[in-house]
Design an enzyme around this catalytic site. Structure first.
Site, PDB file in Angstrom:
ATOM      1  N   ASP A  52       0.812  -1.206   0.000  1.00  0.00           N
ATOM      2  CA  ASP A  52       0.000   0.000   0.000  1.00  0.00           C
ATOM      3  C   ASP A  52       0.849   1.261   0.000  1.00  0.00           C
ATOM      4  O   ASP A  52       2.075   1.214   0.182  1.00  0.00           O
ATOM      5  CB  ASP A  52      -0.930  -0.001   1.219  1.00  0.00           C
ATOM      6  N   TYR A 110       7.331 -10.033   6.681  1.00  0.00           N
ATOM      7  CA  TYR A 110       7.127  -8.603   6.861  1.00  0.00           C
ATOM      8  C   TYR A 110       7.740  -8.168   8.189  1.00  0.00           C
ATOM      9  O   TYR A 110       7.688  -8.912   9.176  1.00  0.00           O
ATOM     10  CB  TYR A 110       5.635  -8.260   6.891  1.00  0.00           C
TER      11      TYR A 110
END
Length: 244
Positions: A52, A110
């Site tokens: 994003d 992540y």
């Protein structure tokens, strides 16, 4: 000829990875460069997944096809000359025609970075500036509840196209070094905002605004509104993508 590319980018300079009208994206920037290399015949890339607006990548992966065989070192150097200075092509290798950068992924990693020390304006686009103490011991206990297979519907953006919200997180860790708290997850896959929502929950636990046992309730209730804050995008990094 199909190629697999490993690349990093500064997410603060783009409106996310995926192409969108009238806004700079990582995908569009790389595709424009590849199209020039391919004699202006359009080249599309398929990534391991989207990131994003404001989210960074250290080892994003994407595949693409070219009509001709080009030396991978020449191709890499050419791409680095043509793409934005906020994108860096780290490696390119040839793969079989049936390889897919998204569908062949077996796990991703992540990492979310939080500054617990003094505010640093230079790092504000790259590390979340929390700038105060937090109960790391409590967060370390809480994060282990996310390991294993769970329904993560409470931790992702509602999406009518998703029928199965179950994902598996294989490994988690929290490391504090020089006032930077790094929170890492290795899992089978991650839905939109999933890591940021989990980190937001952990922050609330570290602030004693939420109990560790709330996590079990959130898995069961399947309601995003119950899960609390979403951590800011700036601290999130797609660290690595793994294949067979």
């Amino acid at each position: 000829m199909r190629y697999l590319m490993t690349f990093s980018y500064d997410g603060s300079k783009f409106y996310g990875y995926q192409k969108q009208p009238d806004k700079p994206s990582v995908q569009e920037n790389i595709e424009l460069a590849l199209t020039k290399i391919n004699s202006n015949n359009f080249v599309s890339i398929s990534a391991s997944g989207r990131t994003d607006n404001g989210v960074h990548a250290l080892n994003q992966k994407a595949h693409f096809d070219l009509d001709r065989d080009i030396n991978v070192d020449i191709l890499r150097n050419s791409l680095n000359k043509l793409t934005s200075k906020y994108i860096y092509i780290k490696d390119i290798k040839t793969v079989t025609d049936d390889f897919h950068a998204r569908f062949n992924v077996i796990r991703k990693k992540y990492t979310y970075k939080i500054n617990l020390g003094e505010y640093n304006p230079i790092e504000s686009d790259y590390i979340y500036q929390y700038n105060k103490n937090i109960d790391i011991k409590k967060m370390n206990i809480a994060i282990k509840k996310f390991e294993g297979k769970h329904n993560f519907k409470s931790f992702t953006k509602p999406n009518s196209e998703i029928s199965d919200y179950e994902r598996e997180i294989f490994e988690t860790s929290i490391v504090l070094k020089d006032n930077i708290l790094s929170i890492s997850f290795i899992g089978s896959g991650f839905m939109r905002y999933m890591v940021r929502n989990i980190v937001g929950c952990l922050i609330e636990i570290g602030e004693n605004k939420r109990n560790i046992d709330d996590i079990d309730r959130l898995f069961k209730c399947e309601d995003r509104k119950e899960a609390g804050i979403k951590a800011e995008a700036c601290g999130l990094y797609l660290e690595d993508v793994f294949y067979f």
